[in-house]
Structure formats: structure tokens, C-alpha cells
Design an enzyme around this catalytic site. Structure first.
Site, short mmCIF file in Angstrom:
data_model
loop_
_atom_site.label_atom_id
_atom_site.label_comp_id
_atom_site.label_asym_id
_atom_site.label_seq_id
_atom_site.Cartn_x
_atom_site.Cartn_y
_atom_site.Cartn_z
N HIS A 57 -9.17 -29.13 31.93
CA HIS A 57 -10.24 -28.64 31.06
C HIS A 57 -10.99 -27.48 31.70
CE1 HIS A 57 -10.15 -31.31 27.68
NE2 HIS A 57 -10.32 -32.40 28.40
N CYS B 178 -7.93 -23.38 28.85
CA CYS B 178 -8.28 -22.67 27.62
C CYS B 178 -9.13 -21.44 27.91
CB CYS B 178 -9.04 -23.59 26.68
SG CYS B 178 -8.02 -24.87 25.96
N ARG C 210 -4.83 -19.41 25.95
CA ARG C 210 -4.65 -20.02 27.24
C ARG C 210 -4.75 -18.98 28.35
NH1 ARG C 210 -5.60 -23.35 24.24
NH2 ARG C 210 -4.45 -25.24 23.71
#
Length: 285
Positions: free
Chosen positions: A189, A263, A272
Site C-alpha cells: 500500500h 499505486c 502503478r
């Protein structure tokens, strides 16, 4: 003298308007408080909870290896999917291509790696004596990035609830394991849930990244990055990583690669960000 006559109907309408305005104000305040609590939960609480859990897992792995117990159980279960599914972001996840889809899975390149020292894990893998993979969602390695002051567990798969949302970094099923020829690809993340990969855009060529396992410590040197690509650009985690969206970005020769994906831009999962590194050193434990 004139008397002002106020009809009861007018009074009632005024009272109803005041009540409606008061009720509407209360609803807006309540909604605002709920939204604020949600933001606090996402941006603060999930980070705190995930980071504490990740730190405990790192300590548990270190104790386990120090006691001489295996941290790499056999019997891999059904694997999570790879690059391209918003479920894996993180961030991705932001999966990212961390956050998965079948187009993200890669296959063993079959390339060998020249041994750094006789009998090292690097040599054994090159000769095909590879250990069984970890179980799905099992934490089995530790990722350390000195420049980012980052030290987090690596777990099998890129499932949000079982891996990424715990603050772990997820290993793309089907890609190689640390030290093997091919591509050891990871997702994490960028925002919320520990956000381990929030600042990987700050990595520069020659920065080191270490991956510790029960058997050895593998040091990779950052080589290049792809600032933005499609969430379904599965080429970046192939054995020879090369973007299918930006064909000029990536590699053309076999090697031992490490790929970090997350991300971008921040707080979105539209694209990405990719960082590539090459294996530089293997130190058996």
C-alpha cells in the site's frame, strides 16, 4: 389604533421552517462528524494498527529464525491473484499493481544465477534445488529499505484483507522467490494500512534493499523506476521485467530482479508506480 393580526397558520409555517432548518443543520453536523471519523480511521488508525502488527510480525520472525525454527513452511495453498485487480492494491495496492489479476502472474524464467559462494542458497536455487513455497498469506521474509527507514514482513500473495491491509508487503504468486533467477515481485500500500510503499518514489539508483529469510539475506541495488503505468501492466512483474505499456522501460536480459509496485498518484489506485532492483549480494545465515 390599528391592531396587527397574526394568523395562527402563519405562525405554524414559521415554526415548521425553523424546525426544518434546525433538523437539517443537525443532520449536516452529524454527517460531517461521521465523515471526519471515517477519515481519521483511514488515515490514522489503520496506519497505527497495521504498523504495530507488522512490527510484531518482524519481531516474531526474528525470534523464530534465532531459535533455529523454519520460517518457510511448505504446502502453498491457493495463491492470490497478481497484477491488475484493484483488490490487491494497494496502493496497492493502492495494491497496487499491489494492490492482482491473472494477467499479473509470471512464470519461472528457468535462468540460473552464478553462485556467489559454494553451497550458498543462490547456488542451490540455480541448480534447481528450490524449497517449497510458503503458504498463502504466510509471512516468511523481512524487507528492509534503509533510505526509507522501512522494515516490514513479506507475505505470500497480494490479498488485501489477509496481507496488504495488515501493513505487510505481498509477494506476487508465480514470480520468483528471493535470490532466484527471474523476478521477485512485491506489492504494498502507498496510503493507509501502514502504507509501507508510500515513499518508494524517493529511492535512487544504487540504494540498497535487503530481503531476509530463514536461509540468507539478499541485498538488491535499486537500478531504475517507472513513475507511472497502467494497473494492468503485467509485463513489469514478468521474469524479465519490461513494461507492456511503455516498451522502452524495463529489461531485455535475464537476471535476478526485485520489483516493488504500488499505486500512484497518492490516495488513488488509477496507475502503478514501479521500482526495479538487481541482486547484488547473498549472505547465508
Amino acid at each position: 389604533m390599528r391592531l396587527h393580526v397574526v394568523h395562527h397558520g402563519i405562525r405554524r409555517r414559521r415554526a415548521l421552517r425553523r424546525r426544518a432548518l434546525w433538523t437539517g443543520g443537525e443532520v449536516l453536523v452529524t454527517v460531517g462528524v461521521l465523515v471526519l471519523l471515517l477519515v481519521v480511521h483511514q488515515l490514522w488508525w489503520t496506519n497505527r494498527e497495521a504498523r504495530e502488527g507488522a512490527e510484531r510480525k518482524v519481531e516474531a520472525l526474528e525470534r523464530e529464525w534465532g531459535d533455529g525454527h523454519g520460517g518457510n513452511d511448505t504446502g502453498r495453498g491457493d495463491s492470490d491473484t497478481g497484477l491488475g485487480n484493484s483488490d490487491s492494491d494497494t496502493g496497492h495496492g493502492d495494491s497496487d499493481p499491489g494492490d492482482g489479476g491473472s494477467d499479473g502472474g509470471s512464470r519461472d524464467s528457468g535462468t540460473s544465477v552464478t553462485s556467489a559462494s559454494p553451497g550458498s542458497p543462490r547456488e542451490r536455487y540455480a541448480d534447481g534445488d528450490r524449497p517449497s513455497g510458503p503458504r498463502r498469506s504466510q509471512a516468511y521474509a523481512i524487507l528492509t529499505v534503509p533510505r526509507l527507514h522501512l522494515r516490514v514482513p513479506v507475505a505470500e500473495g497480494v490479498s488485501k484483507p489477509n496481507v496488504l491491509n495488515k501493513g505487510y508487503v505481498g509477494h506476487y504468486p508465480g514470480t520468483q522467490q528471493p535470490g532466484q533467477g527471474g523476478n521477485f515481485a512485491l506489492a504494498g500500500h502507498r496510503n493507509t494500512h501502514g502504507e509501507p510503499f508510500r515513499y518508494i518514489n524517493r529511492l535512487r539508483p544504487k540504494d540498497t534493499i535487503e530481503v531476509e529469510t530463514r536461509d540468507a539475506t539478499y541485498t538488491y541495488a535499486v537500478d531504475r523506476a517507472l513513475p507511472q503505468t497502467s494497473a494492468r501492466d503485467g509485463g513489469v512483474i514478468q521474469p524479465i521485467p519490461r513494461s507492456t505499456v511503455h516498451p522502452g522501460r524495463g529489461y531485455t536480459e535475464p537476471g535476478s530482479y526485485l520489483t516493488l509496485t504500488t499505486c500512484t498518484p497518492e490516495y488513488t489506485s488509477r496507475y502503478r508506480l514501479v521500482v526495479w532492483a538487481k541482486l547484488a549480494e547473498v549472505r547465508p545465515r
